[in-house]
Enzyme design. Structure first.
Site, PDB file in Angstrom:
ATOM      1  CD  GLU A 132      -2.917   1.161   0.215  1.00 51.77           C
ATOM      2  OE1 GLU A 132      -2.786   2.007  -0.677  1.00 51.77           O
ATOM      3  OE2 GLU A 132      -3.850   0.328   0.238  1.00 51.77           O
ATOM      4  N   GLY A 137       1.668   7.265  -0.888  1.00 56.02           N
ATOM      5  CA  GLY A 137       1.917   7.359   0.561  1.00 56.02           C
ATOM      6  C   GLY A 137       0.737   6.925   1.403  1.00 56.02           C
ATOM      7  CE  LYS A 208       4.857   7.445  -6.043  1.00 59.80           C
ATOM      8  NZ  LYS A 208       5.029   8.874  -5.783  1.00 59.80           N
TER       9      LYS A 208
HETATM   10  N1  HSE Z   1       9.172  11.569  -4.473  1.00 59.38           N
HETATM   11  C1  HSE Z   1       7.855  11.059  -4.261  1.00 59.38           C
HETATM   12  C2  HSE Z   1       6.885  12.214  -4.509  1.00 59.38           C
HETATM   13  C3  HSE Z   1       7.729  10.542  -2.849  1.00 59.38           C
HETATM   14  O1  HSE Z   1       7.323  13.358  -4.649  1.00 59.38           O
HETATM   15  O2  HSE Z   1       5.699  11.962  -4.597  1.00 59.38           O
HETATM   16  C4  HSE Z   1       6.653   9.530  -2.649  1.00 59.38           C
HETATM   17  O3  HSE Z   1       6.713   8.453  -3.523  1.00 59.38           O
END
Ligand code: HSE
Length: 439
Positions: A132, A137, A208
């Site tokens: 998850e 996040g 992602k």
């Molecule tokens: N570098 C990523 C962001 C952190 O800025 O979303 C979380 O994956």
């Protein structure tokens, strides 16, 4: 319930998220125990630098520089991988699985690139790999798609899934600050990736999106098929012109079931200003999903940071603990669909994708120039939605002209841009930004 022996957890990595995980597990111990049915305790953590001050009480936690200490510890049931990057994370996770440990990971690159291999190993060994925290996040987006939307055929999803990129675009819009200065601030604030190219060139978002698309459509993880374009070429002028036309530029990951193929793409996108996604500002993340039964649903929250990411890690730990005694076949499948039911649907090449467009070009301010350009659009059956011609700057022969077009396949737009750039009256390259209304 509280009398049962606590489930022992080992942490690989004791950085920001590792510290957040320890804090959340301790602070919310009673609630977490009531939810999981067992207490969850971190008993060992592996860190590269043993002398680094952590700013949190580590009593009761054995700290080691050797990850194998906890991977080989028979008392540890769950290994939490918070190292990030592909290696040594991949080798360590596979070793933990081989040792019969369940794994919780926040590692999007590992899952996007090697998830198929990792899940197969986990399935063969009868253990869970929960991830998850790898996407957005603290937003429970994996659980929402995999379980909450399980009754739907997902038509598309579109998300602001990189906080750094959204922070940069927001600061450029609100304060007129330039790209480089804002990027340096994102690095100082600690939410940019170790290599910020991953953020600004869309690689982090593509990791992602790969994961979201797999669980939305029941397809294998295919990071190498995601079309990826970053925000480093976005100028203040484009941000301002988009606003004047009623749009905002957002860096989106989009996955769409286009019938004959699946679209997987990450690129800057003009979004109508009234759209909720256009109003997600700063470092926040949001994902808009269209299911055939539910319609559109929107998920918003912190996509990075110690405790927001720990929130997802701990939720996964609770999930794993709840299922410790269930048969592997009765668990929610890693990629939402049963492993044998994943489909090999084609991923569409980018030139077959249809979107509307924002185009900016610089042309000589004289009669017939606009007619030459619109003739090219007409020849290629590209329909114009709006034209904006800016005032000439004194002494400057070229004026900026902005077009919004209706939807057209990318290959037709490529042909049009090639012909426009070849016109003598047009100077330099044509800037192209795709436009989506999500109507
Ligand atoms: N570098 C990523 C962001 C952190 O800025 O979303 C979380 O994956």
């Amino acid at each position: 319930m509280q009398d049962l022996i606590p489930v022992q957890v080992g942490l690989l990595g004791l950085g920001t998220v590792g510290g957040g995980t320890i804090q959340v597990l301790r602070r919310n111990r009673d609630e977490i125990t009531r939810r999981a049915g067992r207490a969850i305790e971190v008993t060992c953590a592996a860190a590269r630098d043993l002398d680094k001050p952590r700013g949190l009480p580590l009593d009761g936690i054995a700290i080691t520089s050797d990850p194998l200490t906890l991977i080989n510890d028979p008392e540890i049931r769950i290994v939490v991988e918070l190292i990030g990057g592909v290696e040594p994370a991949r080798t360590l996770v596979l070793k933990a699985i081989a040792n019969g440990k369940h794994v919780v990971t926040a590692n999007k690159a590992l899952i996007a690139i090697h998830g198929n291999e990792v899940f197969q190993a986990a399935q063969e060994r009868g253990v869970m790999v929960a991830f998850e925290a790898a996407v957005c996040g603290g937003i429970p987006i994996i659980k929402a798609i995999r379980e909450g939307l399980a009754g739907n055929r997902i038509e598309w999803l579109a998300g602001i899934i990189n906080g750094t990129g959204n922070f940069i675009l927001t600061e450029m819009l609100d304060k007129g600050r330039d790209f480089e200065t804002v990027l340096r601030e994102a690095q100082r604030l600690g939410f940019a990736e170790a290599d910020p190219v991953f953020d600004v060139e869309g690689i982090d978002a593509a990791h992602k999106l790969t994961i979201l698309a797999a669980i939305a459509f029941g397809i294998p993880l295919q990071f190498d098929k995601v079309y990826t374009e970053g925000i480093s070429q976005i100028t203040q002028a484009d941000i301002d012109y988009a606003e004047q036309l009623g749009y905002r530029i957002k860096h989106l990951g989009i996955a769409r079931d286009a019938g004959d193929a699946i679209e997987l793409r990450v690129h800057p996108t003009l979004v109508p200003r009234r759209q909720l996604l256009a109003n997600v500002m700063g470092v926040m993340n949001a994902v808009l999903i269209k299911g055939d039964a539910v319609g559109q649903t929107l998920y918003y929250g912190a996509g990075a940071g110690a405790e927001p990411t720990a929130s997802a890690v701990v939720a996964d730990l609770v999930d794993v603990v709840r299922t410790l005694t269930s048969d592997p076949e009765n668990r929610v499948p890693h990629l939402a669909f049963q492993p044998a039911a994943l489909s090999n649907r084609r991923v569409a090449p980018m030139d077959a994708v249809a979107t509307a467009y924002y185009l900016r070009m610089h042309a000589v301010d004289q009669p017939g120039v606009l007619a030459d350009i619109t003739r090219i659009f007409g020849d290629l059956r590209i329909s114009i939605e709006a034209i904006l011609q800016k005032e000439p700057v004194p002494g400057e022969p070229h004026v900026p002209i902005i077009f919004l077009t209706h939807r057209v396949r990318e290959r037709s737009m490529n042909a049009a841009i090639e012909r426009i750039e070849a016109l003598e009256s047009v100077t330099g390259r044509v800037t192209r930004i795709r436009l989506e209304t999500f109507a």
